[in-house]
Write a protein that holds these residues in place. Structure first.
Motif, PDB file in Angstrom:
ATOM      1  N   ILE A 145      -2.752  -4.465   6.498  1.00 20.32           N
ATOM      2  CA  ILE A 145      -3.149  -5.237   5.320  1.00 20.32           C
ATOM      3  C   ILE A 145      -3.683  -6.586   5.791  1.00 20.32           C
ATOM      4  CG2 ILE A 145      -2.420  -6.151   3.091  1.00 20.32           C
ATOM      5  CD1 ILE A 145      -2.149  -3.151   3.271  1.00 20.32           C
ATOM      6  N   ASP A 153      -7.112  -8.294   0.794  1.00 25.67           N
ATOM      7  CA  ASP A 153      -7.014  -6.893   0.369  1.00 25.67           C
ATOM      8  C   ASP A 153      -6.286  -6.754  -0.961  1.00 25.67           C
ATOM      9  OD1 ASP A 153      -8.379  -6.076   2.561  1.00 25.67           O
ATOM     10  OD2 ASP A 153      -6.662  -5.242   3.645  1.00 25.67           O
ATOM     11  N   SER A 168     -11.234  -8.070  -3.128  1.00 27.21           N
ATOM     12  CA  SER A 168     -10.813  -6.851  -2.435  1.00 27.21           C
ATOM     13  C   SER A 168     -11.833  -5.736  -2.639  1.00 27.21           C
ATOM     14  CB  SER A 168      -9.444  -6.405  -2.943  1.00 27.21           C
ATOM     15  OG  SER A 168      -9.064  -5.188  -2.336  1.00 27.21           O
ATOM     16  N   LYS A 177     -10.688  -2.617  -1.873  1.00 26.42           N
ATOM     17  CA  LYS A 177      -9.788  -1.464  -1.873  1.00 26.42           C
ATOM     18  C   LYS A 177      -9.544  -0.978  -3.295  1.00 26.42           C
ATOM     19  CE  LYS A 177      -9.247  -2.396   2.523  1.00 26.42           C
ATOM     20  NZ  LYS A 177      -9.927  -1.595   3.562  1.00 26.42           N
ATOM     21  N   TYR A 203      -3.587   0.221  -3.188  1.00 26.70           N
ATOM     22  CA  TYR A 203      -3.206  -1.119  -2.743  1.00 26.70           C
ATOM     23  C   TYR A 203      -2.616  -1.842  -3.943  1.00 26.70           C
ATOM     24  CZ  TYR A 203      -5.710  -0.565   1.678  1.00 26.70           C
ATOM     25  OH  TYR A 203      -6.111  -0.147   2.923  1.00 26.70           O
ATOM     26  N   ARG A 241       0.856  -1.187   0.000  1.00 25.94           N
ATOM     27  CA  ARG A 241       0.000   0.000   0.000  1.00 25.94           C
ATOM     28  C   ARG A 241       0.894   1.240   0.000  1.00 25.94           C
ATOM     29  NH1 ARG A 241      -4.236   1.827   4.848  1.00 25.94           N
ATOM     30  NH2 ARG A 241      -5.244   3.533   3.731  1.00 25.94           N
TER      31      ARG A 241
END
Length: 1208
Positions: free
Chosen positions: A1051, A1055, A1061, A1063, A1034, A1015
Motif C-alpha cells: 500500500i 492508494d 487513488s 484502485k 482497497y 486491502r
C-alpha cells in the motif's frame, strides 16, 4: 551543521587559531558587556549578564530576557535546551561545554569535552548529556563526569546525531554511511550506506527519518530500514536548515549564482501528504536557521546570520512588521534552538555569548522538569543541632570518632534483655455482653476503636512515646479479604485495598506472539464473549454488553442494515453477531468504535477520549458513561427510525412494526407532559418524550437525613417539580415559574442514570443504604434497630438461626443495598403515577390491570470502580436471561454475571445491588418489564443477501476499467457451503505500539500498534476461473495513517485517498458485508496467517471454515514458516520480492493447500508427510529461513508443481 563554505568570515574561527585564552579582552568584544562581570584567571566569566531592569516583557511576544558569556571570544557552535531539567547547554569551537540554570542563566557546570575539536551537537538524556564532535561521541553527567567515550575512525567527519528511541542513536556526517549505536552496550549495531557527500542534519517524524545533505537535497527514509522513500531537491547550492511539523517540511539554503553561493530568500515548503512542493514562502531576511514554534498556530521562526528574526505562517505571507533583531555581541549568529515548551529561544553568537529570548518573565524550558541537583555546602564545621527530647532523631547525625573505649550506649546485658509483652486487657463491654458456647465466647463489636486500628499492648504511657512503629494487624476480614497486601502499605492509601480483585481494571499482557499465548480462559470460564479493552474509547464495553443482553435490542440491530457508511446500528448488529458466534473467546468492538469516532454529536458531547485521558484517569468515567448511555439510545432511535429511500442492501428492513416507529422508541420511550405555571395564572403545556430518566435527589440539610425508599426518589425524579425563571407570554417577561412533569405512558425498559457525581449524592446513597439495612434487619427479627442501639448476641443468633422458621440472606448480603430487585409502577386513569418497591417472587394481584400496572425486574447495573492506581474503570452486572443460556449452554435458567471487559464471572444477585460508595459507585440502572420478550418479534432475518457480491462502483475518481484487478462473481458462480475461497488482507498502522524496556534489556509491549485493514482480496478456489480474484477492495479510511507499511503491504500513500487513488476503493462496511455473506453461506477460507487477518478486520469465523497454511505445514513447538519460504520450497515460486501483493499471496495459499492434499491424502498425516515436514525444517535451518536470490540455487522441487492460475 557544516559551516565551512557557507560564509567566508567563519574561517577565522577555526579551532587551531584559538590557543588558550589570556585574561586580556578580545578587541572585537563590546566593552559594555563586561560591566559587573568578573573573570576568573582562566578568562571564564563567573556571572551571567542580566538584561537591565528597565526591560519589560510583553506577554505572548518574544523579547530578550538574559545574556550570558560562555567563553570570551570563542564562538558558540551549538546550543541545546535540556529536555529533563531547566537548563540550557552551550558548546563552543574550543570543545568546551557550559550549562546555565533557569531563565536567569546562572552558571551550573562548565567542563572540557574535547581538547581541540568543536562541539557539533548536544543531546540531553535522562542520566546525562551526549556531545558529538568530529570523531568522538561522549556521554557525560550534567556535572562533567564521563559515563562513556566512543571514539570513531579518524577519517570520520560527524555533524549530526538523532535519538531514535531511549537507547538507540543515529550518527551521520560527511561520509557515505550513517552509524547506529546502542547506548546500553555502547556498540555499533548497524551501518547504513548513504550517498556522498553525506548527511549533516537529521530529523524524525512518526513516518520518516528526514536527512539533509550539503548538496541541497532532503531525503525521506524508512524508519526501519533507512531506505530512501522520497527525495526533495530543495536548493542548487547547499542546504542550511530545515524543520518538520505535522504534514509540512520547510527548508532554507543557498543557491548557486554566478559560481558562488547566495542565500535564497525563498523557503521551500513541501506537503508530506501529497509528497510534493507547495507555494514557496518569500521572507524579508537571509534565512540561515528555521524552526517551527507550534503554539496556537504552526508558526515558523526564521533567523539570519546577522541576527534578524522573522515569524510567519508556512502557508501564509511574511510580514516585514514581524521582524525583530537580536542584539548580538559578535557579528554573526552561530546557533539557534527552541525550548520544548516553546516559551524560550536561545541564540549563540561568534563572540561566545548566548542570548535568551522569552515570551514571559516566568519562562519554563519544559512543561514538566525534574528538580535539579545542586552541589551541597560543606557541613564538616556545621554539625546539626540534636534534640535529645525527640526519640526518632537518628544519633548518627553526629559523627563519632573511632575509639577503643566503651561507649555510653553499650548497655549491660541485664538492662537490654528482651521482655515479653503482656496481652492487652479485654474491653469490659465485650466481657459484659459475651455469650459462651463451649469454651468460645461471642460478643458484638463495641465499636470503641477505629476501623483497622490495632490492639497491641503498649508498655509506654502513650502511643506517641513508642520509638518505633509496630506493624498493625487486623484479623477482621470483610467480604473483600482476597485483596492481596500491597507494598505501599495500608497506612498511606487504605482505599486502594477495598477493590476486590475481579473488579479491578484488567489488562492484556502482550508477548512476542502477541495475544496467541494469553490465557483469556483464566478470566472467563463461561461461553459468553467478553470485549477487549485496549481499543481507544473502549470504556463503553460494559454498556455494549447491557444492550446485547436485552433480547429485543439484540434482534433489532441484527435485522437492521442501511446505506450509511458509519451507522452505529449496523455496526452494533455486526458486533452482536460476533458475540452470538463466540464460544467464550473475547471479541473486539473496533469497527463499532471506529464508526462511533466519526459521529459529530459524540465528539460535541465529549464522548471521544484521547488515549492519554483514558490512561491517566483524568475523566469522570461515571458521568461519561451516563452521557454515552443517553447518546446511544438517541442515536439508535434515530437510525432505526430512518427508512427513507431504497435500502442499500435488499432484505435490510426491520421486522419490528411500521417504518415510522422504531423498536428503540417502543422499548425505552416515555411520553412526557411538561406543564409550566406562571404566578399570573398562565399555564403552558408541552408534550415531549424521553428515553431515560435521571435521578433527582432532595435538597435536604436536616440532620439526621430523612429515610427514603428508592421508589420515592424514582417517582420524584420522573414526576419532577422545580421552580425556575421562564418567559411568560402573558406577562411578556421572565417570571418565576413552577414547572411540573407527568408521564402519559410507561416504557417497557426503564433506564435510570444515577447522577452520583459528587460526595453529596454518594453520602445520600450511603445513608439510605444504612436505613434500608436497618429495615431489613427489623423485618428479619421482628424488632426495630434504632441508631445507637446495639443488638445482644442472643438476638443476633436468632436472626441467623435456620430453625426460627425463616430463610434470610446473611447479614453481609444485606449491607450497602438500597435499590430493589423489582419495582411496581401503576398509572391511574387520571395519569397519576404510583411507584413502590416490589419483590422478584411477587406477582400482580387479579385486580391489577396489566395494561396500566407494570412490574419491572432489575436487569443490569453499571458501576464506576474507583481505583487510584489504575484511574478507575467501568463494570456491569447483568442478569442473563434464559434464551441466552439456551443458545450458549443448552440450559434454561437465569444468572447474574459480572462483565469487566474480558473478565466474566457469575455473581450473587445481592452483589449486583451492593454499592460500597468508597469504591463502587452506581452509574446506570436498567429495569425491564416482566415477560418483556413475549411482546416482541425476536426472529432474526439475516439482512445480508448475495447482491453484496455483485459489481459495485468504486469511490476512487481516477479508477478506470483497464486498471481492474478482479472479476466480480456472476450469479451462476455464487459460492456454496464448503467452497474454497483464497483470502489475504493487507494493513496499515494508525497508532504505533507503546512499549517499555525492562532493566534486563527485554521489551515489554504496553499497548500494541493499532492496525486498520487497507486491502482485502478473495480469489476463486475452484471452477474454470480458479485463482481469479472476485474481490480486490482497497478500503478508504478517514483516520490518520502513521505508517503504510509499504514493504509488507504494497500500500502506498494515495492508494486509500478517493481523490487521487487509481484502485478499486470501497468502504470498510461494504467489504465487511461481502465477507459476512461468505461466512454465513459456509465457504472455507484458505490463507496464510488468517487469525491475525480476521482479528484486524474484526470478524468471527467458525474454526471449521478456516484452513490456515501456517498450521498445515507446522510441527508443534517449532517456529511458524513464512508463506514466501513455503512457496519456494514446495511450489518453486518466488513471491513477495520487493513488496507483498495480496492477490499473489491468496493464490499461493490455495496452491499450498492443494499441495498439502497431495502430500497428505484424505487429510490424514502419515509418516511420509511427517518426513516432508522434517525435511522442510532442516532445509529452513540451513538456509536461515531465507529464500535464495534468483541467480543462486533454485528450489529443491523442480518442474511445475501446480498448474498456473488464470491471469486476468
Amino acid at each position: 551543521m557544516n559551516f565551512e563554505g557557507l560564509d567566508p568570515s567563519l574561517a577565522e574561527y577555526a579551532p587551531p587559531l584559538h590557543p588558550a585564552l589570556d585574561p586580556v579582552l578580545d578587541p572585537h568584544l563590546n566593552p559594555s558587556l563586561l560591566q559587573n562581570v568578573e573573570l576568573d584567571p582562566e578568562g571564564v566569566p563567573l556571572e551571567g549578564i542580566a538584561v537591565p531592569d528597565s526591560v519589560h516583557l510583553m506577554e505572548g511576544m518574544y523579547s530578550e530576557l538574559h545574556t550570558a558569556v560562555s567563553e570570551v571570544g570563542v564562538p558558540v557552535s551549538v546550543s541545546h535546551f535540556d529536555l529533563h531539567e531547566e537548563m540550557l547547554w552551550v558548546g563552543n569551537h574550543g570543545g568546551h561545554a557550559t550549562s546555565f540554570f533557569g531563565p536567569t542563566l546562572e552558571r551550573y557546570s562548565s567542563f572540557q569535552v574535547n581538547s581541540s575539536d568543536d562541539i557539533r551537537q548536544i543531546q540531553s538524556l535522562e542520566n546525562g548529556v551526549l556531545f558529538l564532535t568530529k570523531t568522538n561521541l561522549k556521554y557525560m553527567s550534567r556535572g562533567g563526569l564521563i559515563i562513556f567515550d566512543y571514539l570513531m575512525d579518524e577519517s570520520e567527519d560527524m555533524h549530526s546525531l538523532l535519538l531514535t528511541d531511549s537507547s538507540t542513536l543515529l550518527v551521520g556526517g560527511l561520509q557515505n554511511h550513517v552509524i547506529e549505536i546502542d547506548l546500553n552496550t555502547v556498540q555499533e549495531t548497524q551501518k547504513y550506506t548513504v550517498e556522498v557527500p553525506g548527511i549533516t542534519i537529521m530529523r524524525q517524524s512518526n513516518r520518516f527519518f528526514f536527512c539533509g545533505h550539503t548538496s541541497g537535497k532532503v531525503s525521506l527514509r524508512d524508519l526501519r530500514t533507512f531506505v530512501v522513500e522520497h527525495e526533495f531537491d530543495a536548493y542548487s547550492g547547499s542546504l542550511s536548515d530545515f524543520d518538520v511539523h505535522g504534514n509540512l517540511l520547510v527548508t532554507c539554503g543557498f543557491s548557486s549564482r554566478m559560481n558562488s553561493l547566495a542565500c535564497d530568500r525563498f523557503l521551500k515548503v513541501y506537503d508530506l501528504r501529497m509528497m510534493r512542493a507547495t507555494t514557496p514562502l518569500q521572507v524579508h531576511i537571509d534565512p540561515f536557521f528555521l524552526r517551527f514554534i507550534p503554539t496556537y498556530t504552526s508558526r515558523l521562526a526564521i533567523i539570519s546570520q546577522t541576527g534578524q528574526c522573522q515569524f510567519c505562517e508556512p502557508t501564509g505571507l511574511a510580514n516585514p512588521a514581524d521582524i525583530f533583531h537580536v542584539n548580538t555581541v559578535g557579528p554573526l549568529i552561530m546557533t539557534f534552538d527552541v525550548s520544548a515548551s516553546k516559551q524560550a529561544l536561545a541564540f549563540g553568537d561568534s563572540e561566545g555569548c548566548v542570548h535568551l529570548w522569552a515570551d514571559s518573565p516566568e519562562v519554563t524550558f519544559n512543561a514538566y522538569s525534574r528538580e535539579t541537583d545542586f552541589a551541597l555546602p560543606c557541613i564538616v564545621d556545621t554539625l546539626p543541632h540534636l534534640d535529645w527530647n525527640q526519640d526518632l532523631v537518628p544519633l548518627s547525625l553526629i559523627p563519632v570518632p573511632l575509639t577503643s573505649d566503651t561507649l555510653l550506649s553499650d548497655w549491660p546485658a541485664a538492662n537490654s534483655a528482651p521482655a515479653p509483652r503482656r496481652a492487652p486487657p479485654v474491653d469490659p463491654e465485650i466481657l459484659r455482653t459475651m455469650k459462651k458456647v463451649g469454651f468460645i465466647g461471642y460478643a458484638p463489636n463495641p465499636r470503641t476503636k477505629l476501623r483497622n486500628q490495632g490492639s497491641a499492648a503498649l508498655p509506654f504511657s502513650s502511643p506517641s512515646q513508642i520509638p518505633y512503629r509496630l506493624k498493625e494487624t487486623d484479623n477482621e476480614f470483610d467480604s473483600f479479604s482476597q485483596v492481596p497486601e500491597s507494598p505501599i502499605g495500608r497506612e498511606e492509601e487504605p482505599h486502594l485495598y477495598m477493590v476486590a480483585k475481579k473488579y479491578r481494571k484488567v489488562t492484556i499482557k502482550y508477548s512476542k506472539l502477541g495475544l496467541e499465548d494469553f490465557d483469556f480462559k483464566h478470566y472467563n470460564k463461561t461461553l459468553f464473549a467478553g470485549l477487549e479493552p485496549h481499543i481507544p474509547n473502549a470504556y463503553c464495553n460494559c454498556m455494549i454488553q447491557v444492550l446485547y443482553f436485552l433480547e429485543p435490542v439484540r434482534c433489532l440491530v441484527q435485522n437492521h442494515l442501511c446505506q450509511k457508511e458509519f451507522c452505529l446500528g449496523c455496526e452494533l448488529g455486526l458486533l452482536f453477531h460476533m458475540l452470538d458466534l463466540s464460544r467464550g473467546d473475547p471479541c473486539q468492538g473496533s469497527n463499532f468504535l471506529r464508526a462511533f469516532r466519526t459521529i459529530p454529536e459524540a465528539s460535541a458531547l465529549g464522548l471521544i477520549l484521547a488515549d492519554s485521558d483514558e490512561a491517566t484517569g483524568k475523566v469522570n468515567l461515571g458521568r461519561l458513561i451516563q452521557s454515552w448511555n443517553r447518546f446511544i439510545l438517541t442515536q439508535l432511535h434515530q437510525e432505526t427510525q430512518e427508512q427513507e429511500g431504497p435500502q442499500a442492501y435488499r432484505g435490510a428492513g426491520s421486522s419490528f412494526g411500521s417504518s415510522g416507529d422504531s423498536v428503540i422508541g417502543q422499548l425505552f420511550s416515555c411520553e412526557m407532559e411538561n406543564c409550566s405555571m406562571c404566578r399570573c395564572g398562565k399555564e403552558t403545556v408541552r408534550v415531549s418524550s424521553t428515553l431515560l430518566f435521571t435521578l433527582s435527589y432532595p435538597e435536604s440539610t436536616e440532620k439526621p437525613a430523612k429515610d427514603y425508599e428508592f421508589a420515592q426518589i424514582l417517582k420524584r425524579s420522573i414526576c419532577l417539580e422545580q421552580n425556575t425563571q421562564a418567559w411568560c407570554e402573558n406577562c411578556e417577561k421572565y417570571q418565576p415559574t413552577v414547572q411540573t412533569r407527568n408521564i402519559r405512558c410507561l416504557p417497557d425498559v426503564l433506564v435510570i442514570n444515577c447522577e452520583v457525581n459528587s460526595s453529596k449524592e454518594a453520602d445520600f446513597w450511603k445513608t439510605q443504604a444504612e436505613y434500608a439495612f436497618q429495615r431489613a434487619m427489623m423485618k428479619r427479627g421482628g424488632f426495630e434497630i434504632t441508631k445507637g442501639k446495639e443488638i445482644s448476641l442472643g438476638e443476633w443468633k436468632e436472626l441467623g438461626n435456620p430453625y426460627t422458621g425463616h430463610s434470610y440472606p446473611s447479614v453481609e448480603e444485606l449491607k450497602n443495598i438500597w435499590i430493589p430487585h423489582a419495582i411496581k409502577m401503576r398509572l391511574t386513569k387520571s395519569k397519576e403515577l404510583d411507584v413502590c418497591n416490589w419483590s422478584e417472587s411477587d406477582e400482580l394481584s387479579p385486580t391489577d390491570d396489566p395494561e396500566s400496572v407494570y412490574v419491572y425486574d432489575l436487569m443490569a447495573t453499571v458501576v464506576h470502580i474507583l481505583d487510584s492506581r489504575t484511574g478507575g474503570s467501568l463494570v456491569g452486572h447483568i442478569k442473563v436471561g434464559e434464551t441466552y443460556h439456551q443458545r450458549k449452554e443448552g440450559v434454561t435458567h437465569q444468572q447474574w454475571y459480572l462483565f469487566n471487559d474480558f473478565l466474566i464471572e457469575p455473581v450473587d444477585k445481592c452483589e449486583a445491588v451492593q454499592f460500597d460508595m468508597s469504591w463502587k459507585v452506581p452509574a446506570i440502572l436498567y429495569y425491564a418489564r416482566r415477560n418483556l420478550n413475549a411482546k416482541y418479534n425476536l426472529v432474526i432475518k439475516n439482512p445480508i443477501e448475495a447482491s453484496v457480491l455483485l459489481a459495485e462502483a468504486s469511490l476512487a475518481r481516477k479508477q478506470r476499467k483497464c486498471h481492474a484487478t478482479f472479476i466480480p462473481l456472476m450469479l451462476s458462480e455464487m459460492p456454496q457451503a464448503g467452497d474454497l475461497v483464497g483470502l489475504d488482507a493487507e494493513f496499515v498502522t494508525l497508532n504505533e505500539e507503546e512499549a517499555e524496556l525492562r532493566s534486563d534489556g527485554t521489551k515489554s509491549t504496553i499497548k500494541p500498534s493499532q492496525m486498520s485493514v487497507a486491502r482485502i482480496t478473495c480469489v476463486r478456489g475452484q471452477g474454470p476461473n480458479e485463482g481469479v480474484p472476485f474481490i480486490d477492495d482497497y478500503i478508504s479510511t478517514q483516520e490518520q495513517v502513521v505508517d503504510y507499511l509499504t514493504q509488507y503491504s504494497g500500500i502506498k500513500p494515495g492508494d486509500l485517498d478517493a481523490k487521487i487513488s487509481s484502485k478499486h476503493l470501497t468502504t470498510l462496511k461494504s467489504t465487511y458485508l461481502k465477507l459476512r455473506f461468505l461466512i454465513d453461506v459456509g465457504v472455507k477460507f484458505v490463507g496464510h496467517g488468517l487469525q491475525k487477518d480476521f482479528r484486524v478486520i474484526n470478524l468471527m469465523v467458525p474454526k471449521d471454515q478456516v484452513i490456515d497454511t501456517v498450521y498445515l505445514f507446522h510441527i508443534p513447538r517449532k517456529r511458524m514458516i513464512s508463506l514466501r519460504f513455503l512457496a519456494w520450497y514446495f511450489l518453486d515460486l518466488k513471491i513477495q520480492g520487493e513488496t507483498h501483493d495480496s492477490i499473489e499471496d491468496a493464490r499461493t495459499a490455495l496452491q499450498l493447500y492443494r499441495k498439502y492434499l497431495e502430500l497428505s491424502p484424505q487429510g490424514a498425516e502419515p509418516e511420509d508427510f511427517r518426513k516432508v515436514l522434517k525435511g522442510l525444517y532442516e532445509k529452513g535451518r540451513k538456509m536461515d529461513w531465507k529464500v535464495p536470490e534468483p541467480d543462486s540455487q533454485s528450489s529443491p522441487k523442480h518442474g511445475a508443481v501446480y498448474p498456473p492460475v488464470l491471469a486476468l
